[in-house]
Design a protein around this motif. Sequence first.
Motif, PDB file in Angstrom:
ATOM      1  N   ILE A 148      11.684  47.252 -33.940  1.00 20.84           N
ATOM      2  CA  ILE A 148      11.674  47.384 -35.406  1.00 20.84           C
ATOM      3  C   ILE A 148      11.579  48.853 -35.800  1.00 20.84           C
ATOM      4  CG2 ILE A 148      10.336  46.863 -37.477  1.00 20.84           C
ATOM      5  CD1 ILE A 148       9.589  44.212 -36.143  1.00 20.84           C
ATOM      6  N   GLY A 149      10.814  49.620 -35.037  1.00 22.45           N
ATOM      7  CA  GLY A 149      10.709  51.051 -35.302  1.00 22.45           C
ATOM      8  C   GLY A 149      12.036  51.764 -35.149  1.00 22.45           C
TER       9      GLY A 149
ATOM     10  N   SER B 286       5.822  56.682 -36.674  1.00 24.09           N
ATOM     11  CA  SER B 286       4.438  56.294 -36.394  1.00 24.09           C
ATOM     12  C   SER B 286       4.372  54.906 -35.779  1.00 24.09           C
ATOM     13  CB  SER B 286       3.601  56.358 -37.670  1.00 24.09           C
ATOM     14  OG  SER B 286       4.041  55.393 -38.593  1.00 24.09           O
ATOM     15  N   LEU B 287       5.325  54.047 -36.124  1.00 24.24           N
ATOM     16  CA  LEU B 287       5.376  52.712 -35.519  1.00 24.24           C
ATOM     17  C   LEU B 287       5.785  52.797 -34.057  1.00 24.24           C
ATOM     18  CD1 LEU B 287       5.003  49.779 -36.464  1.00 24.24           C
ATOM     19  CD2 LEU B 287       7.455  49.691 -36.798  1.00 24.24           C
ATOM     20  N   ILE B 288       6.740  53.678 -33.741  1.00 22.69           N
ATOM     21  CA  ILE B 288       7.204  53.837 -32.365  1.00 22.69           C
ATOM     22  C   ILE B 288       6.111  54.456 -31.491  1.00 22.69           C
ATOM     23  CG2 ILE B 288       8.825  55.103 -30.909  1.00 22.69           C
ATOM     24  CD1 ILE B 288      10.883  54.736 -33.169  1.00 22.69           C
TER      25      ILE B 288
ATOM     26  N   SER C  83      12.915  59.613 -45.984  1.00 19.77           N
ATOM     27  CA  SER C  83      11.980  60.416 -45.196  1.00 19.77           C
ATOM     28  C   SER C  83      10.664  59.667 -44.980  1.00 19.77           C
ATOM     29  CB  SER C  83      11.729  61.761 -45.861  1.00 19.77           C
ATOM     30  OG  SER C  83      11.052  61.593 -47.080  1.00 19.77           O
ATOM     31  N   LEU C  84      10.220  58.928 -45.989  1.00 25.31           N
ATOM     32  CA  LEU C  84       9.012  58.123 -45.809  1.00 25.31           C
ATOM     33  C   LEU C  84       9.232  57.014 -44.783  1.00 25.31           C
ATOM     34  CD1 LEU C  84       7.750  57.859 -49.471  1.00 25.31           C
ATOM     35  CD2 LEU C  84       6.814  59.230 -47.621  1.00 25.31           C
ATOM     36  N   LEU C  85      10.402  56.396 -44.837  1.00 21.37           N
ATOM     37  CA  LEU C  85      10.731  55.368 -43.844  1.00 21.37           C
ATOM     38  C   LEU C  85      10.812  55.970 -42.450  1.00 21.37           C
ATOM     39  CD1 LEU C  85      11.498  52.411 -43.365  1.00 21.37           C
ATOM     40  CD2 LEU C  85      13.870  53.068 -43.735  1.00 21.37           C
ATOM     41  N   PHE C  86      11.325  57.202 -42.371  1.00 24.41           N
ATOM     42  CA  PHE C  86      11.384  57.905 -41.090  1.00 24.41           C
ATOM     43  C   PHE C  86       9.980  58.138 -40.534  1.00 24.41           C
ATOM     44  CE2 PHE C  86      11.339  61.913 -38.736  1.00 24.41           C
ATOM     45  CZ  PHE C  86      12.238  61.617 -37.737  1.00 24.41           C
ATOM     46  N   LEU C  87       9.063  58.610 -41.387  1.00 17.39           N
ATOM     47  CA  LEU C  87       7.683  58.827 -40.948  1.00 17.39           C
ATOM     48  C   LEU C  87       7.032  57.525 -40.501  1.00 17.39           C
ATOM     49  CD1 LEU C  87       6.362  61.337 -43.611  1.00 17.39           C
ATOM     50  CD2 LEU C  87       6.797  61.788 -41.205  1.00 17.39           C
ATOM     51  N   PHE C  88       7.272  56.462 -41.256  1.00 14.09           N
ATOM     52  CA  PHE C  88       6.710  55.167 -40.918  1.00 14.09           C
ATOM     53  C   PHE C  88       7.253  54.666 -39.586  1.00 14.09           C
ATOM     54  CE2 PHE C  88       6.973  50.525 -41.098  1.00 14.09           C
ATOM     55  CZ  PHE C  88       5.626  50.227 -41.225  1.00 14.09           C
TER      56      PHE C  88
END
Length: 95
Positions: A4-5, A51-53, A43-48
Amino acid sequence: MILIGYMSLSLSIVLVAVGLYGIIVSKNVIRVLLSSEIILNASLLFLFSVSLIVGLLYKPIIFSIFAIGMALTEVVVAFAAIILYYRQKGSLEVD
């Protein structure tokens, strides 16, 4: 969870491309603002996704507060810039 990440990471890259295309092609200031908002959310989705990965998503409330604050700041600054642009030019069209 890692899959998902990586999928959200790919989606964020596509959203950045869509936002950049909107900024380059559009001649209206409102559309440029919306395109920049797409880039911000990407960019927020990228950070999320990163951090998920990596596995750092143990404090989601801190990340949420950071995202809300960043989005609010961006909207306020963008609308102030649009109001100033409209007062100077009398139109929302980009030359």
